[in-house]
Scaffold this motif. Structure first.
Motif, PDB file in Angstrom:
ATOM      1  N   GLU A 109       9.803  11.702   4.432  1.00 44.13           N
ATOM      2  CA  GLU A 109      11.071  12.679   4.570  1.00 44.13           C
ATOM      3  C   GLU A 109      10.801  13.584   5.723  1.00 44.13           C
ATOM      4  N   ASP A 110       9.581  14.327   5.658  1.00 42.82           N
ATOM      5  CA  ASP A 110       9.328  15.310   6.788  1.00 42.82           C
ATOM      6  C   ASP A 110       8.081  14.689   7.463  1.00 42.82           C
ATOM      7  N   THR A 111       8.017  14.109   8.594  1.00 40.25           N
ATOM      8  CA  THR A 111       6.861  13.521   8.904  1.00 40.25           C
ATOM      9  C   THR A 111       5.494  14.250   9.097  1.00 40.25           C
ATOM     10  N   PRO A 112       5.309  15.352   9.506  1.00 35.78           N
ATOM     11  CA  PRO A 112       4.061  16.175   9.216  1.00 35.78           C
ATOM     12  C   PRO A 112       3.716  16.165   7.751  1.00 35.78           C
ATOM     13  N   VAL A 113       4.573  16.712   6.988  1.00 39.62           N
ATOM     14  CA  VAL A 113       4.339  16.573   5.572  1.00 39.62           C
ATOM     15  C   VAL A 113       3.890  15.326   4.957  1.00 39.62           C
ATOM     16  N   SER A 114       4.547  14.198   5.324  1.00 30.43           N
ATOM     17  CA  SER A 114       4.199  12.801   4.610  1.00 30.43           C
ATOM     18  C   SER A 114       2.915  12.317   5.367  1.00 30.43           C
ATOM     19  N   VAL A 115       2.536  12.739   6.462  1.00 30.52           N
ATOM     20  CA  VAL A 115       1.236  12.195   6.962  1.00 30.52           C
ATOM     21  C   VAL A 115       0.265  12.978   6.227  1.00 30.52           C
ATOM     22  N   HIS A 116       0.320  14.182   5.992  1.00 28.32           N
ATOM     23  CA  HIS A 116      -0.546  15.159   5.434  1.00 28.32           C
ATOM     24  C   HIS A 116      -0.989  14.488   3.723  1.00 28.32           C
ATOM     25  N   GLU A 117       0.419  14.236   3.153  1.00 22.97           N
ATOM     26  CA  GLU A 117       0.225  13.795   1.968  1.00 22.97           C
ATOM     27  C   GLU A 117      -0.322  12.310   1.783  1.00 22.97           C
ATOM     28  N   ALA A 118      -0.256  11.392   2.850  1.00 28.85           N
ATOM     29  CA  ALA A 118      -0.782  10.138   2.871  1.00 28.85           C
ATOM     30  C   ALA A 118      -2.389  10.179   2.897  1.00 28.85           C
ATOM     31  N   PHE A 119      -2.813  11.096   3.890  1.00 28.71           N
ATOM     32  CA  PHE A 119      -4.193  11.203   4.071  1.00 28.71           C
ATOM     33  C   PHE A 119      -4.850  11.736   2.690  1.00 28.71           C
ATOM     34  N   GLU A 120      -3.998  12.678   2.094  1.00 27.22           N
ATOM     35  CA  GLU A 120      -4.644  13.333   0.746  1.00 27.22           C
ATOM     36  C   GLU A 120      -4.711  12.252  -0.155  1.00 27.22           C
ATOM     37  N   LEU A 121      -3.728  11.305  -0.434  1.00 26.40           N
ATOM     38  CA  LEU A 121      -3.537  10.554  -1.570  1.00 26.40           C
ATOM     39  C   LEU A 121      -4.694   9.406  -1.248  1.00 26.40           C
ATOM     40  N   ALA A 122      -5.134   9.082   0.155  1.00 23.20           N
ATOM     41  CA  ALA A 122      -5.850   8.344   0.396  1.00 23.20           C
ATOM     42  C   ALA A 122      -7.421   8.538   0.402  1.00 23.20           C
ATOM     43  N   GLY A 123      -7.496   9.797   0.262  1.00 22.64           N
ATOM     44  CA  GLY A 123      -8.931  10.153  -0.021  1.00 22.64           C
ATOM     45  C   GLY A 123      -9.433  11.422   0.907  1.00 22.64           C
ATOM     46  N   GLY A 124      -8.570  11.659   1.954  1.00 18.39           N
ATOM     47  CA  GLY A 124      -8.875  12.673   2.822  1.00 18.39           C
ATOM     48  C   GLY A 124      -9.413  12.448   4.102  1.00 18.39           C
ATOM     49  N   LEU A 125      -8.955  13.062   5.067  1.00 17.41           N
ATOM     50  CA  LEU A 125      -9.190  12.737   6.474  1.00 17.41           C
ATOM     51  C   LEU A 125     -10.766  13.104   6.475  1.00 17.41           C
ATOM     52  N   SER A 126     -11.305  14.222   6.015  1.00 18.71           N
ATOM     53  CA  SER A 126     -12.563  14.517   5.821  1.00 18.71           C
ATOM     54  C   SER A 126     -13.775  13.590   5.617  1.00 18.71           C
ATOM     55  N   LEU A 127     -13.246  12.458   5.121  1.00 18.67           N
ATOM     56  CA  LEU A 127     -14.092  11.260   4.688  1.00 18.67           C
ATOM     57  C   LEU A 127     -14.762  10.722   6.198  1.00 18.67           C
ATOM     58  N   CYS A 128     -14.249  10.822   7.329  1.00 17.50           N
ATOM     59  CA  CYS A 128     -14.847  10.404   8.329  1.00 17.50           C
ATOM     60  C   CYS A 128     -14.664  11.354   9.638  1.00 17.50           C
ATOM     61  N   VAL A 129     -13.907  12.373   9.356  1.00 18.93           N
ATOM     62  CA  VAL A 129     -13.594  13.408  10.610  1.00 18.93           C
ATOM     63  C   VAL A 129     -14.511  14.581   9.978  1.00 18.93           C
ATOM     64  N   LYS A 130     -15.456  15.101  11.077  1.00 11.64           N
ATOM     65  CA  LYS A 130     -16.205  16.322  10.853  1.00 11.64           C
ATOM     66  C   LYS A 130     -15.954  17.311  11.689  1.00 11.64           C
ATOM     67  N   GLU A 131     -16.448  18.510  11.449  1.00 13.21           N
ATOM     68  CA  GLU A 131     -16.209  19.556  12.331  1.00 13.21           C
ATOM     69  C   GLU A 131     -16.647  19.439  13.749  1.00 13.21           C
ATOM     70  N   ALA A 132     -16.232  19.711  14.673  1.00 13.59           N
ATOM     71  CA  ALA A 132     -16.665  19.600  16.098  1.00 13.59           C
ATOM     72  C   ALA A 132     -16.828  18.420  16.629  1.00 13.59           C
ATOM     73  N   SER A 133     -16.354  17.182  15.786  1.00 17.36           N
ATOM     74  CA  SER A 133     -16.639  15.733  16.348  1.00 17.36           C
ATOM     75  C   SER A 133     -15.441  15.391  17.273  1.00 17.36           C
ATOM     76  N   SER A 134     -15.583  14.562  18.015  1.00 14.05           N
ATOM     77  CA  SER A 134     -14.496  13.945  18.915  1.00 14.05           C
ATOM     78  C   SER A 134     -13.801  12.646  18.274  1.00 14.05           C
ATOM     79  N   VAL A 135     -12.585  12.766  18.058  1.00 13.78           N
ATOM     80  CA  VAL A 135     -11.841  11.825  17.376  1.00 13.78           C
ATOM     81  C   VAL A 135     -10.678  10.882  18.216  1.00 13.78           C
ATOM     82  N   LEU A 136     -11.035   9.780  18.358  1.00 16.01           N
ATOM     83  CA  LEU A 136      -9.845   9.064  19.197  1.00 16.01           C
ATOM     84  C   LEU A 136      -8.738   8.570  18.261  1.00 16.01           C
ATOM     85  N   VAL A 137      -7.715   8.950  18.538  1.00 18.18           N
ATOM     86  CA  VAL A 137      -6.294   8.518  17.986  1.00 18.18           C
ATOM     87  C   VAL A 137      -5.677   7.642  18.853  1.00 18.18           C
ATOM     88  N   LYS A 138      -5.641   6.215  18.280  1.00 17.15           N
ATOM     89  CA  LYS A 138      -5.248   5.148  19.091  1.00 17.15           C
ATOM     90  C   LYS A 138      -3.839   4.754  18.465  1.00 17.15           C
TER      91      LYS A 138
END
Length: 369
Positions: A10-39
Motif C-alpha cells: 500500500e505504502d512502499t516504505p511501510v510495506s517493506v518494513h512490515e515485510a522485514f518484521e514479519l520475516a524475523g527482522g533485518l537485524s538477523l543479518c545486518v549489524k551496527e556499523a556493518s557494510s551492506v550490499l543492496v543488490k
C-alpha cells in the motif's frame, strides 16, 4: 522451519518494513556499523514496467539498513553488452542513491577478484566484483519476473548480476541453473526482498508483459523466498530447477511444507503467469532454436521478432538459431537459416548477425526487410 513474509503493498516504505518484521527482522543479518550490499535487478536501460526493481523498493531497503546504523551500498552489473550506468539512471536508482548519499557501484567498472564456482564435482573459474565479497552482508532485491532460460528470475538468480560484463556468458556455457546455485553458495546473500509491485509474465526477462501484483516476498532464506514466489507465479518445482539445486547445497528450504508463510495467505495472491518458454512465442513462419543463449541475445532477438511479425511474413520459412548449443539443436527445416550472435557465427547458414549480443534490428538489415 523457514519463514517467508508475503505483504500487499500500500505504502512502499511501510510495506517493506512490515515485510522485514514479519520475516524475523533485518537485524538477523545486518549489524551496527556493518557494510551492506543492496543488490537490485537493473538489467537494461528501458522504460518498461516489470523489467527492473523499482527504485522505491530499493530506497525503502536502503533506509531499513540505515535505521540499523549500518552502511548500505548499491551495486549492479546489467546484461552483457548494455550500459549498467544507463540502466541505473533509467531505473531511478542512481538518482535515489544521490539523494540518500549512498555509494553506487558499477560492477562492470570496479576491481574484480578471481573465484571458483562449484556444483558437485563441476567447477568454473570466473571473476566477481570485489566489493561483493568485501561487504559484511548482501541483500538481494530483485523484481518478480519470468525468464526464458530459468523459468523465473528472483532472488537467487539476481546474484548473477554481481559478475561483471562477459563473465556472465560463462555460466550459460557451463550450466546456468547449477551456476546460479554455486554463485549463491559463494556470495551467501542473507536476505531476499522480491519486488512484485509490478511483475512480468510471458517472455521475460525483457520481452514479457507487465503484471500488477502489488506484493512483496521477503525472507532471510532466499531458497524459501523464491519457492514461495514461484508458487505464487504458478510454476512447478520441475520448471525452476535452480531453486532445487540451491536447496541441495544446503542454502535453504524448497519444500513448501517446511516453510511458514506469514502475512497474506498465499492463495489470495496467486496468479498463473504466462510461461516464458521461447517455444510459446507464436510465429507462423519463424522457428527459434535456443541453444542456451544468454539473456542479451534472447532479449535482442525476441524483441525484434515479436515487434516485426507481419513484416517478416514475406520471407517464407526462417529458422533463427542462437546460443552456444544452437548448432547441436538445429534441425533441417527446409527454409532459410539465420545465425544470431557470436556463439553461432561459424555455423554454415544463409545469414549471420554477429555481435555479443547483436542488436535486434540488425536481423532486419541482414534479411533486407
Amino acid at each position: 522451519m523457514s519463514k517467508v513474509a508475503v505483504v500487499r503493498v500500500e505504502d512502499t516504505p511501510v510495506s517493506v518494513h512490515e515485510a522485514f518484521e514479519l520475516a524475523g527482522g533485518l537485524s538477523l543479518c545486518v549489524k551496527e556499523a556493518s557494510s551492506v550490499l543492496v543488490k537490485p535487478n537493473a538489467c537494461l536501460a528501458i522504460e518498461k514496467p516489470g523489467v527492473m526493481t523499482t527504485c522505491e523498493v530499493v530506497q525503502a531497503v536502503v533506509k531499513e539498513v540505515k535505521a540499523l546504523e549500518a552502511e548500505p551500498v548499491v551495486g549492479e552489473s546489467a546484461i552483457h553488452g548494455t550500459s549498467t550506468k544507463e540502466a541505473l539512471e533509467k531505473s531511478g536508482i542512481a538518482e535515489m542513491c544521490r539523494k540518500e548519499n549512498v555509494q553506487l557501484i558499477d560492477f562492470d567498472l570496479c576491481e574484480r577478484k578471481g573465484v571458483t564456482i562449484q556444483y558437485g564435482d563441476k567447477t568454473l573459474s570466473t571473476y566477481v566484483a570485489r566489493p561483493v565479497l568485501e561487504c559484511d552482508a548482501v541483500i538481494s532485491v530483485p523484481v518478480m519476473k519470468t525468464h526464458a532460460q530459468t523459468g523465473v528470475t528472483l532472488s537467487l538468480k539476481n546474484m548473477k548480476g554481481c559478475f561483471p560484463g562477459d563473465e556472465k556468458k560463462k555460466f550459460h556455457r557451463w550450466h546456468l541453473d547449477k551456476a546460479i546455485a554455486g554463485i549463491n553458495a559463494l556470495i551467501k546473500p542473507c536476505y531476499a526482498v522480491i519486488d512484485g509491485r509490478v511483475a512480468m509474465e510471458g517472455l521475460g526477462p525483457i520481452a514479457g508483459e507487465p503484471v500488477d501484483m502489488n506484493v512483496l516476498v521477503c525472507s532471510p532464506d532466499l531458497v524459501a523466498a523464491d519457492t514461495v514466489a514461484r508458487i505464487l507465479m504458478g510454476f512447478s518445482r520441475e520448471e525452476v530447477s535452480h531453486i532445487e539445486l540451491a536447496s541441495n547445497l544446503g542454502l535453504g528450504v524448497s519444500d513448501i511444507h517446511s516453510i511458514e508463510v506469514v502475512g497474506e495467505p498465499l492463495k489470495s495472491v496467486m496468479r498463473e503467469f504466462k510461461k516464458p518458454w521461447i517455444e510459446a512465442a507464436s510465429f507462423e513462419n519463424i522457428t527459434v532454436v535456443d541453444g542456451d543463449a544468454c539473456s542479451g541475445c534472447v532479449t535482442e532477438c525476441m524483441n525484434y521478432l515479436l515487434q516485426n511479425k507481419e513484416k517478416l511474413m514475406s520471407l517464407g520459412s526462417v529458422t533463427v538459431v542462437l546460443g552456444p548449443k544452437g548448432v547441436k539443436n538445429l534441425k533441417d527445416t527446409g527454409g532459410k537459416v539465420l545465425a544470431f550472435g557470436n556463439c553461432v557465427k561459424n555455423l554454415d547458414t544463409d545469414f549471420i548477425v554477429e555481435g555479443c549480443p547483436p542488436l535486434g534490428y540488425e536481423i532486419g538489415n541482414v534479411l533486407q526487410v
